[in-house]
Design an enzyme around this catalytic site. Structure first.
Site, PDB file in Angstrom:
ATOM      1  N   GLY A 193       0.849  -1.196   0.003  1.00 29.10           N
ATOM      2  CA  GLY A 193      -0.039   0.028   0.010  1.00 29.10           C
ATOM      3  C   GLY A 193       0.855   1.196  -0.034  1.00 29.10           C
TER       4      GLY A 193
ATOM      5  CG  ASP B  74      -0.979  -5.738   0.266  1.00 24.49           C
ATOM      6  OD1 ASP B  74      -0.229  -4.526   0.518  1.00 24.49           O
ATOM      7  OD2 ASP B  74      -1.998  -5.962  -0.195  1.00 24.49           O
TER       8      ASP B  74
ATOM      9  CG  ASN C   5      -6.363   0.895  -0.588  1.00 21.24           C
ATOM     10  OD1 ASN C   5      -6.586   1.203  -1.617  1.00 21.24           O
ATOM     11  ND2 ASN C   5      -6.080   1.525   0.210  1.00 21.24           N
TER      12      ASN C   5
ATOM     13  CG  ASP D  84      -7.349 -11.960   4.354  1.00 21.56           C
ATOM     14  OD1 ASP D  84      -7.163 -11.312   5.651  1.00 21.56           O
ATOM     15  OD2 ASP D  84      -8.076 -11.704   4.018  1.00 21.56           O
TER      16      ASP D  84
ATOM     17  CB  SER E 154      -4.990   6.841  13.131  1.00 31.92           C
ATOM     18  OG  SER E 154      -5.566   8.112  12.383  1.00 31.92           O
ATOM     19  CB  ALA E 155      -4.033  12.013  14.526  1.00 28.62           C
TER      20      ALA E 155
ATOM     21  CE1 TYR F  14      -8.426   3.839   9.967  1.00 28.80           C
ATOM     22  CE2 TYR F  14      -8.907   6.105  10.595  1.00 28.80           C
ATOM     23  CZ  TYR F  14      -7.980   5.208  10.384  1.00 28.80           C
ATOM     24  OH  TYR F  14      -6.604   5.504  10.149  1.00 28.80           O
TER      25      TYR F  14
ATOM     26  CE  LYS G  21      -5.533   2.120  12.000  1.00 27.90           C
ATOM     27  NZ  LYS G  21      -4.766   1.191  11.428  1.00 27.90           N
TER      28      LYS G  21
ATOM     29  CG  ASN H  91      -7.722  10.960   3.089  1.00 32.03           C
ATOM     30  OD1 ASN H  91      -7.537   9.732   2.847  1.00 32.03           O
ATOM     31  ND2 ASN H  91      -8.535  11.355   4.099  1.00 32.03           N
TER      32      ASN H  91
HETATM   33  C1  UD1 Z   1      -9.045  11.908   7.332  1.00 26.39           C
HETATM   34  C2  UD1 Z   1      -9.940  11.142   8.514  1.00 26.39           C
HETATM   35  C3  UD1 Z   1      -9.112  10.306   9.533  1.00 26.39           C
HETATM   36  C4  UD1 Z   1      -8.056   9.685   8.796  1.00 26.39           C
HETATM   37  C5  UD1 Z   1      -7.472  10.339   7.911  1.00 26.39           C
HETATM   38  C6  UD1 Z   1      -6.345   9.532   7.212  1.00 26.39           C
HETATM   39  C7  UD1 Z   1     -12.293  12.024   8.511  1.00 26.39           C
HETATM   40  C8  UD1 Z   1     -13.329  12.933   9.269  1.00 26.39           C
HETATM   41  N1  UD1 Z   1     -11.179  11.880   9.248  1.00 26.39           N
HETATM   42  O1  UD1 Z   1      -8.571  12.843   8.267  1.00 26.39           O
HETATM   43  O2  UD1 Z   1      -9.823   9.657  10.565  1.00 26.39           O
HETATM   44  O3  UD1 Z   1      -7.195   9.065   9.996  1.00 26.39           O
HETATM   45  O4  UD1 Z   1      -8.267  10.916   6.950  1.00 26.39           O
HETATM   46  O5  UD1 Z   1      -6.997   8.618   6.187  1.00 26.39           O
HETATM   47  O6  UD1 Z   1     -12.495  11.528   7.586  1.00 26.39           O
HETATM   48  N2  UD1 Z   1     -10.894  18.461   2.834  1.00 26.39           N
HETATM   49  C9  UD1 Z   1     -11.273  19.344   1.857  1.00 26.39           C
HETATM   50  N3  UD1 Z   1     -11.971  18.583   0.486  1.00 26.39           N
HETATM   51  C10 UD1 Z   1     -11.575  17.160   0.453  1.00 26.39           C
HETATM   52  C11 UD1 Z   1     -11.110  16.485   1.370  1.00 26.39           C
HETATM   53  C12 UD1 Z   1     -10.796  17.148   2.532  1.00 26.39           C
HETATM   54  O7  UD1 Z   1     -11.597  20.449   2.076  1.00 26.39           O
HETATM   55  O8  UD1 Z   1     -11.938  16.949  -0.731  1.00 26.39           O
HETATM   56  C13 UD1 Z   1     -10.287  19.093   3.974  1.00 26.39           C
HETATM   57  C14 UD1 Z   1     -10.961  18.179   5.246  1.00 26.39           C
HETATM   58  O9  UD1 Z   1     -12.106  19.019   5.758  1.00 26.39           O
HETATM   59  C15 UD1 Z   1      -9.813  18.578   6.355  1.00 26.39           C
HETATM   60  C16 UD1 Z   1      -8.609  18.392   5.439  1.00 26.39           C
HETATM   61  O10 UD1 Z   1      -8.938  18.854   4.144  1.00 26.39           O
HETATM   62  O11 UD1 Z   1      -9.959  20.040   6.739  1.00 26.39           O
HETATM   63  C17 UD1 Z   1      -7.975  17.470   5.448  1.00 26.39           C
HETATM   64  O12 UD1 Z   1      -8.902  16.108   5.093  1.00 26.39           O
HETATM   65  P1  UD1 Z   1      -8.412  14.513   5.009  1.00 26.39           P
HETATM   66  O13 UD1 Z   1      -7.358  14.633   4.168  1.00 26.39           O
HETATM   67  O14 UD1 Z   1      -9.716  13.947   4.718  1.00 26.39           O
HETATM   68  O15 UD1 Z   1      -7.965  14.196   6.252  1.00 26.39           O
HETATM   69  P2  UD1 Z   1      -8.452  14.199   7.831  1.00 26.39           P
HETATM   70  O16 UD1 Z   1      -9.821  14.742   7.826  1.00 26.39           O
HETATM   71  O17 UD1 Z   1      -7.485  14.985   8.676  1.00 26.39           O
END
Ligand code: UD1
Length: 386
Positions: A21, A42, A46, A88, A156-157, A180, A184, A230
């Site tokens: 991954g 793996d 993913n 797995d 994870s945080a 999730y 953790k 993300n």
């Molecule tokens: C997310 C997860 C968290 C996980 C981490 C890593 C949620 C609520 N949290 O964290 O549990 O450990 O991913 O996989 O899903 N954002 C946008 N537009 C987007 C995507 C994100 O504005 O299309 C913003 C979010 O609101 C945030 C920041 O970007 O402020 C980062 O988001 P993201 O990359 O999803 O990470 P986390 O929310 O920190």
């Protein structure tokens, strides 16, 4: 050999579950570069065999050989070797095969295998408990059978939930808010119980903040399946023209510019953090170590977007939309324990992250699928029914 990755500690054969991954492949590369022997198991849910083939190429290992069943390997006459096995983590049979590969001798496990999408975890909680928690139970049982007591776990945080504490130390209360996160937390609890159940366990719980970016070669990187949840991979796909625009989740957060603030760290810094943790566990008496891995710097969504644009000479379309449920305003690590305990801190900047992430995405607009057809997982695992 003096090993800067593990802080000069001994080089060993290690098993990486989920090592094909995003974080696992970059960590495989960092460990190989310091001369370790790496065995990856793996299930390719993913992850990609192509990622590891490229890791072998980047680290100058010999040709990537696939045997008739489910096994790839590459090695160099002197130094490291890389083996990839389809398996797995919930299967004792697969785990036994991984531990026995190359005549055994695995001295530590880095446990990356797991599911990580928050939304999906709310829709399919049992799958998350099964893979993340049962998978870790099976792994610990296998470690018991094979006499291995050193484990680095991908935590994870997300455990800190929607806290107002800035920056967040490891001592902050754990208050996950989705399945999730609960899985953790459960695994951290389980590992704490295991560590106190018998002498000899060496366990590191590494709480990642927001790992992003890619290896500077642009050969390996993050390859999410479907629409990325993300921010960073989504931004990269907008830049590549695969997505129309970035949706910024909320412009009314109590932050400098109203957008969410996170602690982004370069995946190669994170990979090196694993090497350090391994070195520390091997050098010190048995212990359970809990460390945040982050940069200690917060950056807003718009700051990340602007840095991406400036670094790469691009302009990206975006729109501010509603907040995403479950998000918090700010999440930034206090990484001082990682520096104190293992001399680790992030070395790469937000601009480095944007440059390297874009180099990967531009060269691989469809991720590893850009390289052509992938080996079919059913062929790889034809010999055993996991
Ligand atoms: C997310 C997860 C968290 C996980 C981490 C890593 C949620 C609520 N949290 O964290 O549990 O450990 O991913 O996989 O899903 N954002 C946008 N537009 C987007 C995507 C994100 O504005 O299309 C913003 C979010 O609101 C945030 C920041 O970007 O402020 C980062 O988001 P993201 O990359 O999803 O990470 P986390 O929310 O920190």
């Amino acid at each position: 050999m003096i090993d800067s990755l593990t802080g000069g500690h001994s080089l060993t054969k290690v098993l990486l579950t989920g090592g094909a991954g995003f974080i696992g492949s970059h960590t495989s590369l960092a460990l190989l570069e310091s001369g370790h022997q790496v065995v990856v198991m793996d299930d390719f849910s993913n992850g990609s065999a192509e990622a590891l083939r490229r890791v072998a190429e980047l680290t100058g290992l010999g040709p990537w050989r696939q045997d008739a069943t489910d096994h790839w390997s590459a090695s160099a006459p002197v130094g490291g070797s890389l083996t990839l096995i389809r398996g797995d983590v919930r299967s004792q049979q697969d785990l036994d095969r991984a531990f026995q590969d190359g005549n055994g001798g695995i001295s530590a496990v880095l446990h990356f295998a797991g599911l990580k999408a928050v939304g999906e975890s709310m829709a399919e909680p049992l799958r998350y408990w099964d893979v993340n928690v049962t998978g870790t139970v099976r792994l610990l049982e296998a470690m018991g059978r094979h006499g291995c007591q050193t484990l680095v776990f991908s935590s994870s945080a997300t455990l800190y939930g929607t806290t107002d504490t800035v920056p967040i130390p490891e001592t902050a209360p754990l208050q996950p808010i989705n399945p999730y996160g609960y899985t953790k937390a459960a695994v951290e609890r389980m590992l704490t119980d295991v560590a106190s159940s018998a002498p000899g366990w060496r366990i590191a719980l590494l709480r990642y903040f927001n790992p992003v970016g890619a290896h500077p070669s642009g050969r390996i990187g993050e390859d999410p399946s479907g629409r990325p949840n993300n921010l960073f991979p989504f931004l990269c796909q907008v830049a590549a023209g695969c997505r129309q625009q970035l949706e910024v989740f909320g412009g009314d957060w109590p932050t400098g510019d109203g957008t969410g603030v996170r602690d982004y760290l370069h995946v190669m810094d994170l990979a090196e953090g694993h090497g350090r943790a391994l070195g520390l566990l091997q050098a010190e008496p048995p212990q359970l170590l809990t460390l945040n891995l982050g940069s200690g710097q917060g950056h807003s969504v718009l700051e990340l977007l602007r840095t991406f644009e400036t670094t790469n000479g691009l302009t990206l379309p975006y729109a501010v939309v509603e907040r995403r449920p479950g998000d918090s305003a700010v999440s930034v690590a206090d990484p001082s324990q990682a520096e104190r305990r293992m001399g680790w801190r992030t070395r790469r900047s937000l601009a480095d992250i944007c440059r390297d992430g874009w180099a990967w995405q531009r060269a691989n607009p469809q991720g590893y699928r850009s390289a052509g057809p992938q080996p079919a997982p059913e062929l790889i695992g034809a010999q055993h029914g996991s």
